[in-house]
Design an enzyme around this catalytic site. Sequence first.
Site, mmCIF file in Angstrom:
data_model
loop_
_atom_site.group_PDB
_atom_site.id
_atom_site.type_symbol
_atom_site.label_atom_id
_atom_site.label_comp_id
_atom_site.label_asym_id
_atom_site.label_seq_id
_atom_site.Cartn_x
_atom_site.Cartn_y
_atom_site.Cartn_z
ATOM 1 N N LYS A 1 0.849 -1.202 0.000
ATOM 2 C CA LYS A 1 0.000 0.000 0.000
ATOM 3 C C LYS A 1 0.884 1.251 0.000
ATOM 4 O O LYS A 1 0.649 2.186 -0.768
ATOM 5 C CB LYS A 1 -0.885 -0.010 1.237
ATOM 6 C CG LYS A 1 -1.463 1.345 1.622
ATOM 7 C CD LYS A 1 -2.318 1.280 2.855
ATOM 8 C CE LYS A 1 -1.560 1.536 4.129
ATOM 9 N NZ LYS A 1 -1.271 2.929 4.443
ATOM 10 N N ASN A 2 1.906 1.260 0.827
ATOM 11 C CA ASN A 2 2.724 2.473 0.995
ATOM 12 C C ASN A 2 3.726 2.700 -0.124
ATOM 13 O O ASN A 2 4.434 3.698 -0.120
ATOM 14 C CB ASN A 2 3.412 2.470 2.363
ATOM 15 C CG ASN A 2 2.404 2.678 3.473
ATOM 16 O OD1 ASN A 2 1.231 2.993 3.220
ATOM 17 N ND2 ASN A 2 2.825 2.488 4.707
ATOM 18 N N ARG B 1 -5.030 10.466 4.803
ATOM 19 C CA ARG B 1 -4.021 11.527 4.904
ATOM 20 C C ARG B 1 -2.957 11.402 3.828
ATOM 21 O O ARG B 1 -2.318 12.369 3.459
ATOM 22 C CB ARG B 1 -3.421 11.561 6.282
ATOM 23 C CG ARG B 1 -2.903 10.218 6.760
ATOM 24 C CD ARG B 1 -2.227 10.383 8.090
ATOM 25 N NE ARG B 1 -0.974 11.062 7.900
ATOM 26 C CZ ARG B 1 -0.692 12.355 7.971
ATOM 27 N NH1 ARG B 1 -1.522 13.117 8.272
ATOM 28 N NH2 ARG B 1 0.425 12.883 7.748
ATOM 29 N N CYS C 1 -4.483 11.947 13.025
ATOM 30 C CA CYS C 1 -5.187 10.662 12.975
ATOM 31 C C CYS C 1 -4.969 10.003 14.328
ATOM 32 O O CYS C 1 -4.342 10.564 15.217
ATOM 33 C CB CYS C 1 -4.671 9.794 11.845
ATOM 34 S SG CYS C 1 -3.059 9.135 12.180
ATOM 35 N N ARG D 1 0.576 14.104 13.201
ATOM 36 C CA ARG D 1 0.961 13.907 11.789
ATOM 37 C C ARG D 1 1.107 15.236 11.026
ATOM 38 O O ARG D 1 0.418 15.492 10.057
ATOM 39 C CB ARG D 1 -0.019 12.982 11.072
ATOM 40 C CG ARG D 1 -0.384 11.699 11.777
ATOM 41 C CD ARG D 1 0.672 10.631 11.762
ATOM 42 N NE ARG D 1 1.004 10.109 10.465
ATOM 43 C CZ ARG D 1 0.376 9.105 9.864
ATOM 44 N NH1 ARG D 1 -0.679 8.579 10.407
ATOM 45 N NH2 ARG D 1 0.805 8.666 8.697
ATOM 46 N N PRO D 2 1.944 16.151 11.464
ATOM 47 C CA PRO D 2 2.075 17.434 10.762
ATOM 48 C C PRO D 2 2.671 17.251 9.369
ATOM 49 O O PRO D 2 3.223 16.201 9.047
ATOM 50 C CB PRO D 2 3.039 18.214 11.661
ATOM 51 C CG PRO D 2 3.814 17.177 12.385
ATOM 52 C CD PRO D 2 2.870 16.021 12.587
ATOM 53 N N ILE D 3 2.577 18.311 8.558
ATOM 54 C CA ILE D 3 3.206 18.272 7.224
ATOM 55 C C ILE D 3 4.132 19.484 7.050
ATOM 56 O O ILE D 3 4.445 19.886 5.924
ATOM 57 C CB ILE D 3 2.136 18.249 6.099
ATOM 58 C CG1 ILE D 3 1.205 19.468 6.220
ATOM 59 C CG2 ILE D 3 1.365 16.954 6.094
ATOM 60 C CD1 ILE D 3 0.362 19.701 4.972
ATOM 61 N N ASP D 4 4.598 20.043 8.177
ATOM 62 C CA ASP D 4 5.454 21.242 8.110
ATOM 63 C C ASP D 4 6.710 21.022 7.274
ATOM 64 O O ASP D 4 7.157 21.917 6.553
ATOM 65 C CB ASP D 4 5.822 21.703 9.520
ATOM 66 C CG ASP D 4 6.491 20.600 10.326
ATOM 67 O OD1 ASP D 4 5.918 19.489 10.405
ATOM 68 O OD2 ASP D 4 7.598 20.800 10.828
ATOM 69 N N LEU D 5 7.265 19.805 7.322
ATOM 70 C CA LEU D 5 8.519 19.558 6.575
ATOM 71 C C LEU D 5 8.254 19.519 5.064
ATOM 72 O O LEU D 5 9.084 19.949 4.267
ATOM 73 C CB LEU D 5 9.165 18.255 7.052
ATOM 74 C CG LEU D 5 9.544 18.217 8.540
ATOM 75 C CD1 LEU D 5 10.134 16.861 8.912
ATOM 76 C CD2 LEU D 5 10.512 19.349 8.897
ATOM 77 N N ASP E 1 5.376 0.492 12.050
ATOM 78 C CA ASP E 1 4.140 -0.155 11.584
ATOM 79 C C ASP E 1 4.037 -1.605 12.050
ATOM 80 O O ASP E 1 3.015 -2.248 11.819
ATOM 81 C CB ASP E 1 4.051 -0.100 10.054
ATOM 82 C CG ASP E 1 3.831 1.314 9.571
ATOM 83 O OD1 ASP E 1 3.940 1.565 8.358
ATOM 84 O OD2 ASP E 1 3.583 2.200 10.414
ATOM 85 N N LEU F 1 8.638 7.048 16.868
ATOM 86 C CA LEU F 1 8.208 7.864 15.723
ATOM 87 C C LEU F 1 6.918 8.629 15.935
ATOM 88 O O LEU F 1 6.791 9.776 15.522
ATOM 89 C CB LEU F 1 8.102 6.992 14.464
ATOM 90 C CG LEU F 1 9.384 7.016 13.630
ATOM 91 C CD1 LEU F 1 10.414 6.102 14.247
ATOM 92 C CD2 LEU F 1 9.151 6.601 12.211
ATOM 93 N N ARG G 1 -8.282 -0.709 5.058
ATOM 94 C CA ARG G 1 -7.483 0.347 4.427
ATOM 95 C C ARG G 1 -6.160 -0.209 3.914
ATOM 96 O O ARG G 1 -5.594 0.291 2.950
ATOM 97 C CB ARG G 1 -7.204 1.473 5.424
ATOM 98 C CG ARG G 1 -8.433 2.264 5.819
ATOM 99 C CD ARG G 1 -8.050 3.482 6.593
ATOM 100 N NE ARG G 1 -6.924 4.114 5.936
ATOM 101 C CZ ARG G 1 -6.060 4.921 6.572
ATOM 102 N NH1 ARG G 1 -6.215 5.168 7.848
ATOM 103 N NH2 ARG G 1 -5.071 5.484 5.931
#
Length: 420
Positions: free
Chosen positions: A22-23, A92, A116, A121-125, A307, A329, A399
């Site tokens: 999936k990933n 996401r 979630c 789960r930020p996306i600043d980077l 995971d 993490l 999912r």
Amino acid sequence: MYYLSIQGNQKLKGSVSISGAKNAALPLLAATLLSKNKINITNVPEVADVKTLLTLLGNLGSISSYENNNVTIDTTKVKSACANYDIVRTMRASILTLGPLLARFGHCEVSMPGGCAIGQRPIDLHLKALEQMGAKIELKDGYVLATAPQGLKGTTIIFDKVTVTGSENIIMAASLAHGVTKLVNVAKEPEVVQLCEVLQNAGVKIEGVGTANLTIIGSYGKLLDMKNFKVIPDRIEAGTYLCAGAITNSQITITDVIPEHIEAITLKLIQMGFGIETTKETITIIPTEKILPADIETTEYPGFPTDMQAQFMALCTQASGTSIIDERLFENRFMHVSELSRMGTNIKLKGHSATVEGNTELNAADVMATDLRASSALILAAFVAKGTTKVHRIYHLDRGYENLEGKFSLLGAKIERLEE
Ligand code: EPZ
């Protein structure tokens, strides 16, 4: 709504084939936005997240078909560059359209993914790196409004933290950028490596693939000549089935895998007393006299994957002593603990560390899935519990695990999907 009914005190046997990752499929599907031609992708897992991303890409104007693990997709007619909240909130990883859309159209609106169950789960980077490439980023009404009318510019970017989808977003953006982009502290996951390989086959010059430092020569906005490809096997699905063999102390074989992708997992199973036999594309787990406790610290690839943390926590409840699990993490990836405790586990949490007592008699219970990997841990625990466990909210499972109850039934498990 459905739940899984699972009989306890199970032994498993036989072999099971592992599906595509999936990933890996998610960034690769997003990367088709960079392609000037139609592509055929094989070994795509039939999971909800892939369906969600294909719906999102369809809303943008792409045309695709998805059957028998094959996806054919044509994004040449994509006009819109707006990924709506209604879809992004359900997955996401939709944020992976940000880099390709901005690189291709010079502007885009992508809904903020939000947090979630496992963390903020930020996306600043992701955003900081795109700004360094010359993009103007504005956050408005829950959307990322990004513009780069003259296109993105190659530059040097050092990631403050290793981020998998952050790396993937910027690798895709850099593929169409004007000039050379040097990336430092890039994620080395196999899924990131396959994205680089598919882009290289599409004509993008990328050096350092598989290392933490990449140099990418952009195409100055020209779309790529993407070739057909096969998605790599899902190393987390593979690890989950090995854990099922381990917790039931059964001999099972998983096929269609790449053993070196899950060395951290097989090594940990060996440390816990199990035998592991590998061939080029298979791994067999051999039962042990005694399951030994483990010390686990999750970290970026090639270290022990976050995971797999929940699945190993379930396994450690059956070890012959106390195990310590450090989740490095994510700040909230112990949601499975309260559900496991309903089955009789004795797990103490302190910050990002869990102390897991072994030799635990598990009892069947009604439990609730909270996130994708936590739900698989509940299934593993159910296999060794006394009685029949019901796992609810299994849409979390759907999912990321293809045909889960079908595959476990193939291994002899008594597991069925029933309507609430
Ligand atoms: C990917 O998520 C995976 N998802 C996750 O798998 C996996 O758990 C995670 O990588 C870690 O391996 C996909 O690949 C679709 P990160 P991602 O960015 O990219 C922080 C599953 O079960 N961070 O590598 O979102 C972040 O908070 C899912 O399949 C920032 O601070 O994870 C986390 O603490 C769950 N700012 C750490 O970095 C950012 O801009 C690693 O996150 C980005 C990340």
